[in-house]
Design an enzyme around this catalytic site. Structure first.
Site, PDB file in Angstrom:
ATOM      1  N   HIS A 271       0.863  -1.181   0.000  1.00 30.69           N
ATOM      2  CA  HIS A 271       0.000   0.000   0.000  1.00 30.69           C
ATOM      3  C   HIS A 271       0.895   1.225   0.000  1.00 30.69           C
ATOM      4  O   HIS A 271       1.675   1.416   0.930  1.00 30.69           O
ATOM      5  CB  HIS A 271      -0.880  -0.034   1.258  1.00 30.69           C
TER       6      HIS A 271
ATOM      7  N   TYR B  52     -16.115   6.724   2.929  1.00 29.67           N
ATOM      8  CA  TYR B  52     -14.666   6.507   2.972  1.00 29.67           C
ATOM      9  C   TYR B  52     -14.372   5.041   3.249  1.00 29.67           C
ATOM     10  O   TYR B  52     -14.962   4.423   4.133  1.00 29.67           O
ATOM     11  CB  TYR B  52     -14.040   7.401   4.042  1.00 29.67           C
TER      12      TYR B  52
ATOM     13  N   HIS C 174      -6.575  13.446  13.237  1.00 26.30           N
ATOM     14  CA  HIS C 174      -5.637  12.543  13.891  1.00 26.30           C
ATOM     15  C   HIS C 174      -4.345  13.329  14.089  1.00 26.30           C
ATOM     16  O   HIS C 174      -3.642  13.648  13.134  1.00 26.30           O
ATOM     17  CB  HIS C 174      -5.418  11.295  13.037  1.00 26.30           C
TER      18      HIS C 174
END
Length: 441
Positions: free
Chosen positions: A292, A350, A365
């Site tokens: 990823h 999302y 975050h």
């Protein structure tokens, strides 16, 4: 809006004149003794005069009356707009907001300026180094009023409702799934067509630019040709009752009065302009074998700091794309980061949190605060049969990422009444799958 025209390119040296006044741009010089049509020449500088040519930003405006003709500025109420990061104690927790309320026009009239609410930020506009994130929620167009941000650049992300932005350089219609940038000092007015909501990323001390592509090569991500700059448009309008110019200066709001429209620029040229971009034009780069990639591959615009590779702010999107990686947990991984990550959702669901994170809401975050996919996302994608699939179809999430450790305002933590205090629960059911007797197949 039908009939609006734009010029193509990012950071180009543009030239435009309203077709009602052909020849209004002076030829061969910027500041003739007498300008065509009896106009005034006025330079708008977005950089120091002595910046290198590659970073020097300025435009010349040829206007019916110069912007200097106004009454003195006086302080006005800032509402929920602030640059005070010490109103509340720091909070390192994962934060998520439900969709922010849009006031009903039948109850109260709120325009773009009075509908600005600061959620979080850091740094200082006085020292020209910082970032602020705002929400705008409004229902009424600005009438005989414009806004000027002397502190920094606004990157505006509409989420609900299109906005017609009139600037000194011309008009732009900006719809959800498009963005626009109004750079420092540019005056603009916002017309809306109903209940309207969106996000704003404000940066001090730097302008947005396209990220470097490195090994990607010459093309990809947001291509320069897809950015659009308005063409010159003017109004020669006297406002006997007074036209209000609202100035954001050192984190406070001030207003002054003048008796004419500031959108009286008949012609202009330069490379310091407002612009817009359609997020559908983003050329997605992604993994095609395994693992990823970091979200930096989805960067649309960046405002660089003085440290190489470190941004005051990046604007990152998570657009529809193909997921094809083999032997890979495909959604975003669990993560702690030396950057602050503020996320918003324009439309859809999302991928890492299909429930709870809603269009018109947000999450933050903070630096080194852990985050990642919720329980359902982890369990589903840990056992999924991996085959090529469309990811985020019908969705557009985005992230304002910053090297600053952002403080949340009192409005964001309390006054807005939309903080989701159960957010942490989306990870509570994560199970211990450890098996000390595991053997490879």
């Amino acid at each position: 809006m039908a009939g609006l025209k734009y010029m193509s390119g990012f950071g180009n040296e543009f030239a435009s004149e309203d077709p009602r006044c052909p020849g209004s741009l002076p030829e061969g010089q910027n500041n003739p003794q007498v300008c065509p049509y009896g106009l005034y020449a006025e330079q708008l500088s977005g950089s120091a005069f002595t910046c290198p040519r590659s970073t020097n930003k300025r435009s010349w405006l040829y206007r019916i009356l110069p912007s200097v003709r106004h009454k003195p500025f006086t302080p006005m109420s800032c509402g929920d707009l602030t640059e005070n990061w010490n109103d509340v104690e720091p909070d390192p927790n994962q934060l998520r907001w439900k969709p922010f309320n849009i006031p009903k026009s039948s109850e109260i009239k709120v325009d773009f300026i009075s509908g600005l609410h600061t959620v979080c930020g850091a740094g200082d506009s006085k020292s020209r180094n910082g970032i602020t994130i705002h929400m705008y929620t409004c229902n009424t167009s600005m009438t005989d009023k414009c806004f000027q941000n002397a502190d920094g650049d606004f990157l505006i992300v509409p989420q609900q409702g299109e906005i017609l932005i009139t600037t000194e350089f011309g008009k732009m219609m900006v719809e959800p799934n498009e963005i626009c940038v109004i750079q420092q000092g540019m005056r603009f007015s916002v017309d809306v067509f109903g209940e309207t909501r969106g996000y704003i990323l404000e940066v001090f001390g730097a302008h947005f630019e396209l990220p470097d592509l490195g090994p990607i090569g010459a093309n990809g991500l947001a291509n320069p040709r897809d950015f659009q700059t308005p063409v010159a448009w003017y109004e020669d309008r006297t406002v006997a009752t007074g036209y209000t110019v609202v100035n954001k200066y050192q984190g406070k709001l001030f207003s002054c009065q003048q008796d004419f429209s500031p959108f009286n620029v008949v012609a202009w040229h330069g490379n310091y302009t407002p612009y817009k971009y359609n997020l559908e034009n983003f050329m997605v780069i992604n993994c095609v074998a395994f693992d990823h990639a970091d979200p930096s591959i989805f960067t649309v615009l960046t405002a660089k700091s003085t440290r190489p590779g470190v941004a005051i702010a990046d604007f990152v999107i998570f657009p529809p794309r193909w997921g094809v990686a083999d032997h890979t947990f495909r959604p975003p991984y669990y993560h702690r980061n030396c950057m602050s990550e503020f996320m918003g959702l324009i439309k859809g669901h999302y991928e890492a949190k299909e429930e709870g994170f809603q269009p018109g809401g947000a999450s933050l975050h903070s630096i080194m605060t852990p985050h990642g996919p919720d329980v359902d996302c982890f369990e589903k994608n840990s056992t999924a049969i991996l085959k090529p699939e469309r990811v985020a179809e019908g969705t557009m999430a985005f992230m304002f990422e910053s090297s600053f450790s952002m403080a949340v305002t009192k409005w964001g933590l309390d006054t807005c009444h939309h903080l989701d205090k159960s957010y942490y629960e989306c990870w509570e059911a994560l199970q211990n799958h450890f098996n000390p007797n595991w053997k490879p197949n």
